[in-house]
Design a protein around this motif. Structure first.
Motif, short mmCIF file in Angstrom:
data_model
loop_
_atom_site.label_atom_id
_atom_site.label_comp_id
_atom_site.label_asym_id
_atom_site.label_seq_id
_atom_site.Cartn_x
_atom_site.Cartn_y
_atom_site.Cartn_z
N GLY A 21 153.11 -28.27 69.20
CA GLY A 21 151.78 -28.61 68.71
C GLY A 21 150.90 -29.27 69.75
O GLY A 21 149.71 -28.98 69.84
N ARG A 22 151.48 -30.15 70.57
CA ARG A 22 150.70 -30.84 71.62
C ARG A 22 150.25 -29.88 72.72
O ARG A 22 149.25 -30.12 73.40
N ARG A 23 151.01 -28.81 72.93
CA ARG A 23 150.64 -27.84 73.97
C ARG A 23 149.43 -27.00 73.54
O ARG A 23 148.70 -26.50 74.39
N VAL A 24 149.21 -26.86 72.23
CA VAL A 24 148.08 -26.07 71.75
C VAL A 24 146.75 -26.70 72.18
O VAL A 24 145.93 -26.02 72.81
N ARG A 29 141.80 -26.93 75.22
CA ARG A 29 140.79 -27.70 75.97
C ARG A 29 140.58 -27.11 77.36
O ARG A 29 139.46 -27.16 77.87
N MET A 30 141.64 -26.59 77.96
CA MET A 30 141.49 -25.96 79.27
C MET A 30 140.50 -24.79 79.20
O MET A 30 139.77 -24.52 80.16
N SER A 34 137.02 -25.13 70.86
CA SER A 34 137.11 -26.15 69.81
C SER A 34 138.20 -25.78 68.81
O SER A 34 138.64 -24.63 68.76
N GLN A 35 138.60 -26.76 68.00
CA GLN A 35 139.56 -26.49 66.93
C GLN A 35 138.97 -25.48 65.95
O GLN A 35 139.69 -24.61 65.45
N GLY A 36 137.70 -25.59 65.69
CA GLY A 36 137.04 -24.68 64.77
C GLY A 36 137.06 -23.24 65.27
O GLY A 36 137.29 -22.31 64.50
N LYS A 37 136.80 -23.08 66.56
CA LYS A 37 136.79 -21.73 67.14
C LYS A 37 138.20 -21.12 67.09
O LYS A 37 138.36 -19.94 66.77
N LEU A 38 139.21 -21.92 67.40
CA LEU A 38 140.59 -21.43 67.31
C LEU A 38 140.92 -21.10 65.86
O LEU A 38 141.51 -20.06 65.57
N GLY A 39 140.52 -21.98 64.96
CA GLY A 39 140.75 -21.74 63.53
C GLY A 39 140.09 -20.45 63.06
O GLY A 39 140.71 -19.65 62.34
N ASP A 40 138.86 -20.21 63.49
CA ASP A 40 138.16 -18.98 63.12
C ASP A 40 138.91 -17.75 63.62
O ASP A 40 139.06 -16.77 62.90
N ALA A 41 139.40 -17.81 64.86
CA ALA A 41 140.13 -16.68 65.44
C ALA A 41 141.43 -16.43 64.69
O ALA A 41 141.91 -15.29 64.63
N ASP A 107 144.37 -35.08 78.42
CA ASP A 107 143.39 -36.17 78.41
C ASP A 107 142.04 -35.65 78.92
O ASP A 107 141.99 -34.89 79.88
N SER A 108 140.96 -36.04 78.27
CA SER A 108 139.64 -35.55 78.68
C SER A 108 139.29 -35.95 80.11
O SER A 108 138.67 -35.18 80.85
N ASN A 109 139.70 -37.15 80.53
CA ASN A 109 139.43 -37.57 81.91
C ASN A 109 140.22 -36.72 82.90
O ASN A 109 139.73 -36.39 83.98
#
Length: 155
Positions: A21-24, A29-30, A34-41, A107-109
């Motif tokens: 799950g953490r790898r998703v 993000r790479m 977004s989560q929404g875009k992945l969810g839509d797909a 991490d975003s940074n």
């Protein structure tokens, strides 16, 4: 005689499910997805994607195949560095270093740093930046190095 109702104890998520799950989100993000875009797909809500990413809900084999296709990685990507997972053939990295890389790119940074570094075209300048970061990260307690680094980056 009183009727007793027992509730099942909430099971803790399986460590491998959590790892997968953490790898998703790391890969998502790479790609700037977004989560929404992945969810839509996937034909899911972003809340379901969140549950997959936290390891709360297990990702089935078919769903993992879909996710790997959407995120443009092989299924094996999600298991790299998993607890008790055998290392991939030809891999010379330890599970610890893979976990550290996972944390960094999750991490975003870390992602911002990677993106900015990749835009630097001058190889010599890249080398100097790596040396600077290594100096800053050194644990030898040399205060002069820290002062120099602070001066160079105006921290």
């Amino acid at each position: 005689m009183a009727v007793r109702y027992t509730t099942a104890a909430k099971k803790a998520p399986n460590p491998i499910d959590e790892h997968v799950g953490r790898r998703v989100p790391m890969r998502r993000r790479m790609l700037g997805m977004s989560q929404g875009k992945l969810g839509d797909a996937l034909g899911l809500t972003f809340q379901q994607v969140q549950k997959y990413e936290k390891g709360t809900n297990r990702i089935g084999a078919g769903r993992l195949q879909q996710i790997s296709h959407i995120l443009q990685v092989p299924v094996a990507f999600f298991f790299e560095g998993a607890p008790n997972a055998s290392p991939l053939r030809g891999s010379h990295q330890s599970a610890l270093s893979i976990a550290q890389i996972d944390d960094f790119v999750s991490d975003s940074n870390g992602l911002r740093l990677i993106g900015a570094f990749m835009r630097i075209e001058n190889g010599h300048l890249r080398s100097k930046i790596v040396m600077l970061v290594q100096e800053i990260a050194g644990d030898d307690g040399n205060c002069a190095r820290v002062r120099l680094a602070r001066r160079l980056c105006s921290c």
